[in-house]
Scaffold this motif. Structure first.
Motif, PDB file in Angstrom:
ATOM      1  N   LEU A  48      43.414  30.180 -14.070  1.00  0.00           N
ATOM      2  CA  LEU A  48      44.043  30.487 -15.349  1.00  0.00           C
ATOM      3  C   LEU A  48      43.959  31.979 -15.636  1.00  0.00           C
ATOM      4  N   GLN A  49      45.071  32.551 -16.106  1.00  0.00           N
ATOM      5  CA  GLN A  49      45.115  33.950 -16.500  1.00  0.00           C
ATOM      6  C   GLN A  49      45.828  34.072 -17.845  1.00  0.00           C
ATOM      7  N   VAL A  50      45.483  35.113 -18.603  1.00  0.00           N
ATOM      8  CA  VAL A  50      46.186  35.435 -19.841  1.00  0.00           C
ATOM      9  C   VAL A  50      46.691  36.869 -19.724  1.00  0.00           C
ATOM     10  N   GLN A  51      47.764  37.147 -20.460  1.00  0.00           N
ATOM     11  CA  GLN A  51      48.329  38.496 -20.410  1.00  0.00           C
ATOM     12  C   GLN A  51      47.811  39.325 -21.568  1.00  0.00           C
ATOM     13  N   HIS A  52      47.374  40.536 -21.235  1.00  0.00           N
ATOM     14  CA  HIS A  52      46.847  41.455 -22.250  1.00  0.00           C
ATOM     15  C   HIS A  52      47.325  42.859 -21.917  1.00  0.00           C
ATOM     16  N   LYS A  53      48.091  43.436 -22.837  1.00  0.00           N
ATOM     17  CA  LYS A  53      48.630  44.790 -22.662  1.00  0.00           C
ATOM     18  C   LYS A  53      49.399  44.923 -21.347  1.00  0.00           C
ATOM     19  N   GLY A  54      50.206  43.910 -21.060  1.00  0.00           N
ATOM     20  CA  GLY A  54      51.080  43.962 -19.896  1.00  0.00           C
ATOM     21  C   GLY A  54      50.435  43.624 -18.574  1.00  0.00           C
ATOM     22  N   LYS A  55      49.137  43.289 -18.566  1.00  0.00           N
ATOM     23  CA  LYS A  55      48.460  42.942 -17.324  1.00  0.00           C
ATOM     24  C   LYS A  55      47.832  41.557 -17.444  1.00  0.00           C
ATOM     25  N   TRP A  56      47.599  40.941 -16.296  1.00  0.00           N
ATOM     26  CA  TRP A  56      47.037  39.600 -16.265  1.00  0.00           C
ATOM     27  C   TRP A  56      45.529  39.662 -16.091  1.00  0.00           C
ATOM     28  N   VAL A  57      44.839  38.907 -16.939  1.00  0.00           N
ATOM     29  CA  VAL A  57      43.381  38.894 -16.963  1.00  0.00           C
ATOM     30  C   VAL A  57      42.886  37.503 -16.575  1.00  0.00           C
ATOM     31  N   HIS A  58      41.984  37.447 -15.613  1.00  0.00           N
ATOM     32  CA  HIS A  58      41.398  36.158 -15.215  1.00  0.00           C
ATOM     33  C   HIS A  58      40.567  35.584 -16.372  1.00  0.00           C
ATOM     34  N   VAL A  59      40.703  34.282 -16.591  1.00  0.00           N
ATOM     35  CA  VAL A  59      39.879  33.593 -17.588  1.00  0.00           C
ATOM     36  C   VAL A  59      38.631  33.070 -16.885  1.00  0.00           C
ATOM     37  N   ASN A  60      37.518  33.666 -17.195  1.00  0.00           N
ATOM     38  CA  ASN A  60      36.231  33.203 -16.676  1.00  0.00           C
ATOM     39  C   ASN A  60      35.512  32.502 -17.824  1.00  0.00           C
ATOM     40  N   ALA A  61      35.762  31.201 -17.936  1.00  0.00           N
ATOM     41  CA  ALA A  61      35.310  30.450 -19.102  1.00  0.00           C
ATOM     42  C   ALA A  61      33.795  30.434 -19.204  1.00  0.00           C
ATOM     43  N   LEU A  62      33.291  30.646 -20.415  1.00  0.00           N
ATOM     44  CA  LEU A  62      31.873  30.538 -20.683  1.00  0.00           C
ATOM     45  C   LEU A  62      31.477  29.056 -20.693  1.00  0.00           C
ATOM     46  N   PRO A  63      30.235  28.728 -20.391  1.00  0.00           N
ATOM     47  CA  PRO A  63      29.807  27.320 -20.411  1.00  0.00           C
ATOM     48  C   PRO A  63      30.035  26.688 -21.786  1.00  0.00           C
ATOM     49  N   ASN A  64      30.566  25.474 -21.774  1.00  0.00           N
ATOM     50  CA  ASN A  64      30.778  24.681 -22.993  1.00  0.00           C
ATOM     51  C   ASN A  64      31.573  25.455 -24.051  1.00  0.00           C
ATOM     52  N   SER A  65      32.612  26.159 -23.601  1.00  0.00           N
ATOM     53  CA  SER A  65      33.437  26.939 -24.524  1.00  0.00           C
ATOM     54  C   SER A  65      34.857  26.400 -24.554  1.00  0.00           C
ATOM     55  N   PHE A  66      35.598  26.768 -25.581  1.00  0.00           N
ATOM     56  CA  PHE A  66      37.040  26.571 -25.643  1.00  0.00           C
ATOM     57  C   PHE A  66      37.715  27.922 -25.479  1.00  0.00           C
ATOM     58  N   LEU A  67      38.805  27.969 -24.734  1.00  0.00           N
ATOM     59  CA  LEU A  67      39.697  29.115 -24.797  1.00  0.00           C
ATOM     60  C   LEU A  67      40.746  28.774 -25.851  1.00  0.00           C
ATOM     61  N   VAL A  68      40.876  29.633 -26.859  1.00  0.00           N
ATOM     62  CA  VAL A  68      41.830  29.393 -27.936  1.00  0.00           C
ATOM     63  C   VAL A  68      43.006  30.339 -27.785  1.00  0.00           C
ATOM     64  N   ASN A  69      44.200  29.781 -27.838  1.00  0.00           N
ATOM     65  CA  ASN A  69      45.445  30.529 -27.736  1.00  0.00           C
ATOM     66  C   ASN A  69      46.168  30.444 -29.074  1.00  0.00           C
ATOM     67  N   THR A  70      46.450  31.588 -29.687  1.00  0.00           N
ATOM     68  CA  THR A  70      47.230  31.574 -30.930  1.00  0.00           C
ATOM     69  C   THR A  70      48.698  31.384 -30.573  1.00  0.00           C
ATOM     70  N   GLY A  71      49.330  30.409 -31.201  1.00  0.00           N
ATOM     71  CA  GLY A  71      50.683  30.027 -30.840  1.00  0.00           C
ATOM     72  C   GLY A  71      51.765  30.726 -31.647  1.00  0.00           C
ATOM     73  N   ASP A  72      53.011  30.441 -31.276  1.00  0.00           N
ATOM     74  CA  ASP A  72      54.171  31.069 -31.907  1.00  0.00           C
ATOM     75  C   ASP A  72      54.275  30.755 -33.390  1.00  0.00           C
ATOM     76  N   HIS A  73      53.831  29.575 -33.805  1.00  0.00           N
ATOM     77  CA  HIS A  73      53.986  29.178 -35.211  1.00  0.00           C
ATOM     78  C   HIS A  73      53.160  30.053 -36.154  1.00  0.00           C
ATOM     79  N   ILE A  74      52.026  30.544 -35.683  1.00  0.00           N
ATOM     80  CA  ILE A  74      51.240  31.458 -36.525  1.00  0.00           C
ATOM     81  C   ILE A  74      52.019  32.741 -36.761  1.00  0.00           C
TER      82      ILE A  74
END
Length: 268
Positions: free
Chosen positions: A237-263
């Motif tokens: 899994l990767q997310v885009q930040h400032k035009g570049k792709w960043v690997h998601v290195n999930a912390l133990p027992n964490s959620f990755l939260v993505n703010t969606g278009d509706h916000i």
């Protein structure tokens, strides 16, 4: 169309079909577009400080939350109160669904995006020229709860998991509202979240003999308010930040939260 999982596990698959080839390069030329973990770290929000910290701790966490939304659109949530055992049960329940026979899953192979229970493959096979290497299950769980009948344990586990994650999401939305200088219940009441949709989506990415040629999912934004994501310890899994792709290195027992278009639409 059948499910990818059955096809990928049907025999000694050594090459992928041409209609799954997303790119013909190995990806080496694009390495400069991926940011190393040491250079970029996705923000982390301590949910316990937002929920029950001192006034100073809560104010600081709200500021961090607003900054994460503004600068990243993604953040990790830790100490969220959803038991790790429940998260693991939910992952196992999803795996058990994907392990059902193709005939059993065909019962839920819906055709319309608003079908309350729908499973399928790729992203949108009706328009895609290149298929994506994934199967999915999508279930509407609020305001009316739905669940596949199989596996039998799925209903109880998903009901509790979705209830707990909905509570986390609504608390985060209150914090986001306050980070924008709004009343904490602004989004909750304006968007009538008590009657709004909550959707449970599970993806499975079967073992691929040529992973450098295919893609699990295309780059996209989520159309809802918030997405709370857990992973089953599989990287990619990767997310885009400032035009570049960043690997998601999930912390133990964490959620990755993505703010969606509706916000974004709501606040404009």
């Amino acid at each position: 169309m059948g499910f990818l999982k059955e096809f990928a596990e049907s025999g000694n698959l050594t090459t992928i079909p041409s209609n799954y080839i997303f790119c013909t390069s190995t990806g080496d030329d694009d390495d400069d577009q991926v940011v190393a973990e040491a250079e970029e770290v996705i923000p982390t929000i301590d949910f316990s400080l937002l929920k029950s910290g001192t006034p100073e701790q809560r104010s600081s966490t709200i500021r961090d939350l607003g900054k994460a939304c503004q600068e990243w659109g993604f953040f990790m949530v830790v100490n969220h109160g959803v038991p790790e055992t429940l998260r693991e049960e939910m992952l196992r329940g999803c795996q058990s669904f994907f392990d059902l026979t193709e005939e059993e899953k065909q019962e839920y192979a819906g055709k319309h995006v608003l079908d309350p229970i729908r499973c399928g493959t790729s992203f949108n096979t009706s328009v895609e020229k290149v298929l994506f290497w994934r199967d999915f299950l999508k279930v509407f769980v609020h305001p009316q709860f739905h669940s596949p009948d199989k596996p039998p344990e799925f209903r109880e586990i998903s009901l509790e998991y979705c209830k707990r994650t909905r509570e986390v999401a609504r608390e985060l939305l209150r914090g986001i509202s306050q980070s924008l200088g709004l009343e904490e219940w602004y989004m909750d009441t304006t968007l009538q979240l008590e009657s709004g949709f909550q959707i449970l989506i599970a993806n499975i990415y079967p073992r691929c003999p040529q992973p450098q040629l295919t893609m699990g999912l295309p780059c996209h934004s989520d159309h809802g308010l918030l997405t709370l994501l857990i992973q089953n310890h599989v990287d990619g899994l990767q997310v885009q930040h400032k035009g570049k792709w960043v690997h998601v290195n999930a912390l133990p027992n964490s959620f990755l939260v993505n703010t969606g278009d509706h916000i974004e639409v709501t606040l404009h």
